[in-house]
Motif scaffolding. Sequence first.
Motif, mmCIF file in Angstrom:
data_model
loop_
_atom_site.group_PDB
_atom_site.id
_atom_site.type_symbol
_atom_site.label_atom_id
_atom_site.label_comp_id
_atom_site.label_asym_id
_atom_site.label_seq_id
_atom_site.Cartn_x
_atom_site.Cartn_y
_atom_site.Cartn_z
ATOM 1 N N ARG A 1 0.630 -1.134 0.164
ATOM 2 C CA ARG A 1 -0.037 0.268 -0.194
ATOM 3 C C ARG A 1 0.637 0.616 0.262
ATOM 4 O O ARG A 1 0.530 2.469 -0.642
ATOM 5 N N ILE A 2 2.286 1.132 0.641
ATOM 6 C CA ILE A 2 2.601 2.488 0.573
ATOM 7 C C ILE A 2 3.339 2.113 -1.070
ATOM 8 O O ILE A 2 3.640 3.020 -0.844
ATOM 9 N N ILE A 3 4.161 1.369 -1.243
ATOM 10 C CA ILE A 3 4.809 1.437 -2.385
ATOM 11 C C ILE A 3 3.553 1.865 -3.566
ATOM 12 O O ILE A 3 4.240 2.570 -4.543
ATOM 13 N N LEU B 1 5.301 12.225 -1.568
ATOM 14 C CA LEU B 1 4.812 12.630 0.051
ATOM 15 C C LEU B 1 4.140 11.818 -0.024
ATOM 16 O O LEU B 1 3.453 12.252 1.570
ATOM 17 N N GLN B 2 3.149 11.294 -0.545
ATOM 18 C CA GLN B 2 1.894 10.599 0.196
ATOM 19 C C GLN B 2 2.230 9.325 0.086
ATOM 20 O O GLN B 2 2.512 8.584 1.322
ATOM 21 N N MET B 3 3.500 8.852 0.129
ATOM 22 C CA MET B 3 4.078 8.250 0.303
ATOM 23 C C MET B 3 4.369 7.698 1.457
ATOM 24 O O MET B 3 4.359 6.664 2.210
ATOM 25 N N LEU B 4 5.875 9.185 1.837
ATOM 26 C CA LEU B 4 6.462 9.224 2.941
ATOM 27 C C LEU B 4 4.511 9.317 4.276
ATOM 28 O O LEU B 4 5.134 8.958 5.520
ATOM 29 N N ALA B 5 4.360 9.315 3.970
ATOM 30 C CA ALA B 5 2.662 10.233 4.792
ATOM 31 C C ALA B 5 1.997 8.929 4.911
ATOM 32 O O ALA B 5 2.158 8.462 6.645
ATOM 33 N N TYR C 1 11.541 1.791 1.501
ATOM 34 C CA TYR C 1 9.998 1.723 1.085
ATOM 35 C C TYR C 1 10.312 3.068 -0.184
ATOM 36 O O TYR C 1 9.869 2.364 -1.352
ATOM 37 N N LEU C 2 11.420 4.020 -0.155
ATOM 38 C CA LEU C 2 11.586 4.947 -0.821
ATOM 39 C C LEU C 2 12.175 4.294 -2.381
ATOM 40 O O LEU C 2 11.807 4.325 -3.556
ATOM 41 N N GLY C 3 12.745 3.605 -1.350
ATOM 42 C CA GLY C 3 13.735 2.314 -2.642
ATOM 43 C C GLY C 3 12.787 1.539 -4.102
ATOM 44 O O GLY C 3 12.755 1.490 -5.088
#
Length: 458
Positions: A42-44, A50-54, A67-69
């Motif tokens: 769901r994060i990826i 910004l939505q990913m980090l939130a 998660y960023l990678g």
Amino acid sequence: MPRRLSRRDRLVVGLVAAAAVAVRLPDVWSQSLWEDEVASARIIAQPTLLQMLARVVRTESTPPLWYLGEWLLHRAGMPMVDGRLVSVFLGGLLLVLVIGLARWFLSFPLALAAGLLVGLGGEFVRHGSELRAYELLAVLTVLLARCLIAQMTEPRRKHAAALAATVAAGGLTHFFFAFSVLAALSWLLVDPTVRARRRQTVLPMVAGGLVAMSWIPLMLVQYHPTRLAWIGSFHLRPVLAVPLRLFSYAETRPLVGPVLSLLALLLVLTGGIRLGRRSSAGRLLLVLALAPLAEAALVWRLGMPIFDLRNLIGVGAFCAITGLAALDALPRRAAVTAASTLCVLTALSLASSGLRWIPPYQQMARTLIQRGWNGTQAIAIFGDPYAYRSPLEWYLPGRPTLTIHRPGTRRCGVIYILHATDRVSRQTWDHADRASGLQGAVFLVAGRADPPRRTGCA
């Protein structure tokens, strides 16, 4: 100093790394995403950075680097499930890095055995095909040790930069990496033989640590004691069993488990002391094997439930090397035989355990739709409903929100029953149907789970 590998040795390392990858690879596409992996997915899947980090802040208890990678790879076109291949690759890389580190201290056969232990160890394989960050945590912890030794042995700007980058990356991958950094700092401050180059080593670590600490304000938002309440109160036995449980599931066996756990811990301690008598680098390995374990246990004892085996995967490489260093005291042939036996037992433990079986959530969702579920009927689950809810939401069309209700008393026209089991007779299901008063129930049977119990309509 590390000993250079011959061409034959490099070929052997390549073959065992390929074997480690091969062990992890089948589960990439055969297993459904389970609860924690769905949280990662769901994060990826978020459309913007910004939505990913939130979402990391809202749903996770770890920093965002992994998660960023994965998010960047997914944005570049990698399918979600294929993101597991990152962990598979890191599992092979971990084996190579462990062998390279072990060659500072051990003969090639024992160094190879250390690599095989992390290549075939249960906890490493279990997380080596997951859409989670644990394999990256293990790799970065080994890199921390290699960078520290390189900087202490031959201070250079490139070594300092690599050390700073590793500390920053590790701190932004998992909070437990901080325990390894604290252990390394204690070694730098206490060990008298590293005093001359202490400043040249501490400064890069501080620089990398400051980068990682930029996430602390959001970490405070992430931390909720209730999120980790399932860990429970402090118990000493799981702490002492970590060096064994990382590699084998023998600890779960009554009577034998505690004895083997203490033997494994004693082996690590004995080998670590042996390495520590040889060099300051050997003392570093002992510290990285046991100090993070003690630190995490202390935090747990003080009332913060953070102690979980997978979070301690970073100490596994050092437990393997120090444990095999204890065998190095034996005659060469006996040491190689004992190390080979450990590797064989680890492989047998892996083969006999089956790791953790994951219900076929994707198949279940597909079958629900085929049998007429349209989002309005109840789904009765025999087992933990929280283990099913998130994966079913992910695999059902439209990804609906499923609400958990306790069984009620009124009858329902149709209830769709999910129960994973290897073997279940039609009579068992008929009995469950009559006992619960369900009318026209549709049964979905696959896999393995708890016995049926009385179920009503929500």
